[in-house]
Motif scaffolding. Structure first.
Motif, PDB file in Angstrom:
ATOM      1  N   ILE A 253       1.543 -22.819   3.247  1.00 35.98           N
ATOM      2  CA  ILE A 253       0.970 -21.544   3.690  1.00 35.98           C
ATOM      3  C   ILE A 253       1.716 -20.451   2.953  1.00 35.98           C
ATOM      4  N   VAL A 254       0.986 -19.653   2.182  1.00 34.73           N
ATOM      5  CA  VAL A 254       1.576 -18.636   1.304  1.00 34.73           C
ATOM      6  C   VAL A 254       1.152 -17.265   1.797  1.00 34.73           C
ATOM      7  N   ASP A 255       2.131 -16.394   2.033  1.00 28.25           N
ATOM      8  CA  ASP A 255       1.838 -15.047   2.528  1.00 28.25           C
ATOM      9  C   ASP A 255       2.459 -14.030   1.581  1.00 28.25           C
ATOM     10  N   VAL A 256       1.654 -13.050   1.134  1.00 34.05           N
ATOM     11  CA  VAL A 256       2.156 -12.015   0.231  1.00 34.05           C
ATOM     12  C   VAL A 256       3.069 -11.076   1.026  1.00 34.05           C
ATOM     13  N   ASP A 257       4.275 -10.921   0.537  1.00 26.18           N
ATOM     14  CA  ASP A 257       5.272 -10.113   1.262  1.00 26.18           C
ATOM     15  C   ASP A 257       4.916  -8.622   1.212  1.00 26.18           C
ATOM     16  N   HIS A 258       5.056  -7.979   2.376  1.00 28.61           N
ATOM     17  CA  HIS A 258       4.888  -6.521   2.498  1.00 28.61           C
ATOM     18  C   HIS A 258       3.561  -6.046   1.889  1.00 28.61           C
ATOM     19  N   PHE A 259       2.508  -6.825   2.090  1.00 28.72           N
ATOM     20  CA  PHE A 259       1.231  -6.448   1.475  1.00 28.72           C
ATOM     21  C   PHE A 259       0.645  -5.188   2.109  1.00 28.72           C
ATOM     22  N   LYS A 260       0.848  -5.009   3.397  1.00 29.05           N
ATOM     23  CA  LYS A 260       0.319  -3.793   4.042  1.00 29.05           C
ATOM     24  C   LYS A 260       0.922  -2.551   3.402  1.00 29.05           C
ATOM     25  N   SER A 261       2.229  -2.607   3.115  1.00 26.22           N
ATOM     26  CA  SER A 261       2.874  -1.477   2.453  1.00 26.22           C
ATOM     27  C   SER A 261       2.280  -1.257   1.061  1.00 26.22           C
ATOM     28  N   TYR A 262       2.032  -2.347   0.338  1.00 27.07           N
ATOM     29  CA  TYR A 262       1.427  -2.246  -0.999  1.00 27.07           C
ATOM     30  C   TYR A 262       0.035  -1.613  -0.892  1.00 27.07           C
ATOM     31  N   ASN A 263      -0.735  -2.054   0.065  1.00 23.26           N
ATOM     32  CA  ASN A 263      -2.097  -1.544   0.253  1.00 23.26           C
ATOM     33  C   ASN A 263      -2.072  -0.065   0.626  1.00 23.26           C
ATOM     34  N   ASP A 264      -1.177   0.288   1.536  1.00 25.44           N
ATOM     35  CA  ASP A 264      -1.087   1.692   1.975  1.00 25.44           C
ATOM     36  C   ASP A 264      -0.596   2.598   0.849  1.00 25.44           C
ATOM     37  N   PHE A 266      -0.847   2.102  -2.588  1.00 22.26           N
ATOM     38  CA  PHE A 266      -1.651   2.182  -3.807  1.00 22.26           C
ATOM     39  C   PHE A 266      -3.161   2.128  -3.570  1.00 22.26           C
ATOM     40  N   GLY A 267      -3.585   1.917  -2.353  1.00 18.90           N
ATOM     41  CA  GLY A 267      -5.015   1.920  -2.052  1.00 18.90           C
ATOM     42  C   GLY A 267      -5.609   0.514  -2.050  1.00 18.90           C
ATOM     43  N   HIS A 268      -6.799   0.421  -1.461  1.00 17.12           N
ATOM     44  CA  HIS A 268      -7.431  -0.886  -1.280  1.00 17.12           C
ATOM     45  C   HIS A 268      -7.885  -1.509  -2.603  1.00 17.12           C
ATOM     46  N   VAL A 269      -8.269  -0.671  -3.577  1.00 16.79           N
ATOM     47  CA  VAL A 269      -8.708  -1.220  -4.862  1.00 16.79           C
ATOM     48  C   VAL A 269      -7.561  -1.964  -5.526  1.00 16.79           C
ATOM     49  N   ASP A 270      -6.405  -1.329  -5.603  1.00 18.81           N
ATOM     50  CA  ASP A 270      -5.240  -1.989  -6.195  1.00 18.81           C
ATOM     51  C   ASP A 270      -4.777  -3.141  -5.321  1.00 18.81           C
ATOM     52  N   GLY A 271      -4.947  -2.998  -4.016  1.00 16.78           N
ATOM     53  CA  GLY A 271      -4.576  -4.088  -3.124  1.00 16.78           C
ATOM     54  C   GLY A 271      -5.437  -5.325  -3.372  1.00 16.78           C
ATOM     55  N   ASP A 272      -6.735  -5.089  -3.541  1.00 14.98           N
ATOM     56  CA  ASP A 272      -7.623  -6.216  -3.829  1.00 14.98           C
ATOM     57  C   ASP A 272      -7.277  -6.852  -5.182  1.00 14.98           C
ATOM     58  N   LEU A 273      -6.965  -6.018  -6.183  1.00 12.66           N
ATOM     59  CA  LEU A 273      -6.588  -6.547  -7.497  1.00 12.66           C
ATOM     60  C   LEU A 273      -5.324  -7.375  -7.396  1.00 12.66           C
ATOM     61  N   CYS A 274      -4.389  -6.935  -6.576  1.00 12.60           N
ATOM     62  CA  CYS A 274      -3.154  -7.686  -6.359  1.00 12.60           C
ATOM     63  C   CYS A 274      -3.467  -9.074  -5.790  1.00 12.60           C
ATOM     64  N   LEU A 275      -4.371  -9.131  -4.810  1.00 12.92           N
ATOM     65  CA  LEU A 275      -4.736 -10.419  -4.212  1.00 12.92           C
ATOM     66  C   LEU A 275      -5.427 -11.322  -5.231  1.00 12.92           C
ATOM     67  N   VAL A 276      -6.294 -10.742  -6.059  1.00  8.96           N
ATOM     68  CA  VAL A 276      -7.003 -11.540  -7.076  1.00  8.96           C
ATOM     69  C   VAL A 276      -6.007 -12.133  -8.064  1.00  8.96           C
ATOM     70  N   LEU A 277      -5.050 -11.343  -8.535  1.00  9.72           N
ATOM     71  CA  LEU A 277      -4.069 -11.852  -9.491  1.00  9.72           C
ATOM     72  C   LEU A 277      -3.150 -12.882  -8.838  1.00  9.72           C
ATOM     73  N   ALA A 278      -2.812 -12.654  -7.587  1.00  6.96           N
ATOM     74  CA  ALA A 278      -2.002 -13.645  -6.879  1.00  6.96           C
ATOM     75  C   ALA A 278      -2.760 -14.956  -6.731  1.00  6.96           C
ATOM     76  N   ALA A 279      -4.072 -14.858  -6.450  1.00  7.67           N
ATOM     77  CA  ALA A 279      -4.898 -16.061  -6.334  1.00  7.67           C
ATOM     78  C   ALA A 279      -4.940 -16.816  -7.657  1.00  7.67           C
ATOM     79  N   GLU A 280      -5.042 -16.077  -8.775  1.00 10.69           N
ATOM     80  CA  GLU A 280      -5.044 -16.729 -10.085  1.00 10.69           C
ATOM     81  C   GLU A 280      -3.720 -17.440 -10.341  1.00 10.69           C
ATOM     82  N   ALA A 281      -2.618 -16.811  -9.949  1.00  4.32           N
ATOM     83  CA  ALA A 281      -1.306 -17.439 -10.133  1.00  4.32           C
ATOM     84  C   ALA A 281      -1.207 -18.721  -9.320  1.00  4.32           C
TER      85      ALA A 281
END
Length: 403
Positions: A253-264, A266-281
């Motif tokens: 089970i993999v959880d992105v650390d402090h993602f709420k802070s990242y989303n707040d 830089f915004g939801h667009v960058d937050g979604d991009l972060c999740l997509v790149l993490a998924a690719e990794a």
């Protein structure tokens, strides 16, 4: 307007089938040449020689043109000719053949004796009979048989042939009867051709609709089993995969650390991009086939690793953690700050004493410990619990505290 165009297109398609049928019967035109040879042999004399040769040429010409045009049509020549153009040529051929047999036959009736008259009448009847398949295109058939019977009717009525009057009436009645029969049977054949076209179109439509339905079903399956943002498997597919897997396996089970802070920040667009790149990794860290990466929801992912030992699973978990941490260096314009993950690992050996629910519970507990221990690390729930920090394993003998 559209309906009118469809009707015209349909009639053109029917005409094309009629032309196909007529030209497939083109080799039968050779029979006309043989009939002409028999007539010449029957009527041959020094006085009739010239007329017979001219008539024989007139008989052969339409037959040879019919055969030659059939060969050209089969090879696609002339270019650009459609069904209408071919139908015009067919009408000319059948009319020319009908006039040749009609005029020539009438001339032979006028110069022959009773025995020769019988021969030419039989030959003409044979020619009309052999052309009967042309009723698929009634116009061509009538252009052949009507001139023949018309000329014979006139010649029999005007000549001094025994029973000429009765034969003239019979010729006229036979012409009318054949025309009526040709019209009735020709319309049925045309209807059959039209139905065959409609059936073919229906089959094509059904095949097209079937293909569209198959595509829609595939898309539905993808939508049902795939996460729309990352393209990874969703929780439903994860559960199906875990139920199907046999032998030893590990669940991460993999959880992105402090993602709420990242989303707040830089915004939801960058937050979604972060999740997509993490998924690719994550996807690039596993083996295609025996492993699966799924998005459970939000910033939480799950990895199922099949057929690995516990040490191999721990090494792969550490690889996952390192690959996500490296995203900031690999994508400096897309990742706004260093991103890390906390990973909880649960392991099941070949004895399968743990259920899938047990694996989920153990992995969640290990993830909770990884987050409580400072994040950006792997905690493995086995016996005993193992914690990895920066790639170095440490033992931990007690269950995670949820206080």
């Amino acid at each position: 307007m559209a309906k009118a165009n469809d009707w015209v297109r349909g009639e053109t398609d029917v005409l094309a089938l009629q032309m196909d049928a007529l030209y497939k019967a083109a080799p039968a035109s050779v029979l006309s040449i043989f009939g002409g040879l028999i007539a010449m042999a029957t009527y041959w004399s020094p006085q009739a020689k010239s007329g017979l040769l001219i008539w024989f040429g007139c008989i052969c010409a339409p037959a040879l043109v019919h055969i030659a045009s059939a060969v050209l049509r089969h090879k696609g020549f002339p270019k650009g000719w459609g069904p209408v153009a071919w139908s015009h040529l067919v009408k000319v051929i059948y009319l020319a053949a009908g006039l040749a047999w009609g005029i020539g036959g009438a001339w032979m009736l006028s110069i022959g004796d009773d025995h020769q008259t019988l021969v030419i009448c039989c030959l003409v009847m044979g020619a009309v009979t052999c052309s009967f398949p042309a009723i698929v295109y009634v116009t061509a058939y009538n252009l052949f048989q009507v001139p023949i019977f018309a000329m014979f009717t006139i010649t029999l009525a005007a000549g001094d042939i025994e029973y000429g009057g009765l034969l003239s009436i019979a010729s006229a009645l036979l012409c009318i009867a054949l025309a009526v029969m040709a019209k009735g049977m020709g319309s049925q054949l045309t209807l059959a051709l039209r139905l065959s076209l409609e059936n073919r179109q229906l089959a094509e439509d059904l095949a097209e609709h079937g293909a569209a339905l198959e595509r829609a079903n595939r898309e539905l399956v993808v939508e049902t089993l795939t996460d729309p943002l990352t393209g990874l498997a969703n929780r439903r597919q994860l559960m199906n995969f875990m139920r199907a897997i046999t032998g030893r396996c590990a669940l991460l089970i993999v959880d992105v650390d402090h993602f709420k802070s990242y989303n707040d920040s830089f915004g939801h667009v960058d937050g979604d991009l972060c999740l997509v790149l993490a998924a690719e990794a994550l996807q690039q860290s596993i083996r295609p086939g025996p492993d699966l990466v799924a998005r459970q929801g939000g910033e939480e992912f799950a990895l199922v690793l099949g057929g690995l030992s516990q040490d191999e699973a721990l090494a792969m978990a550490e690889l996952v953690r390192a690959n996500v941490q490296a995203l900031a260096d690999l994508h400096p314009r897309k990742i706004r700050r260093t991103v890390t993950v906390s990973i909880g690992l649960a392991y099941r050996d070949d004895d399968r004493q743990k259920t899938n629910a047990d694996l989920m519970e153990d992995a969640d507990a290990a993830l909770y410990e990884a987050k409580n221990s400072g994040r950006n690390r792997v905690c493995a729930r086995a016996m005993p619990l193992t914690v990895i920090r920066g790639g170095k394993a440490e033992g931990w003998n007690g269950p995670p505290s949820h206080a």
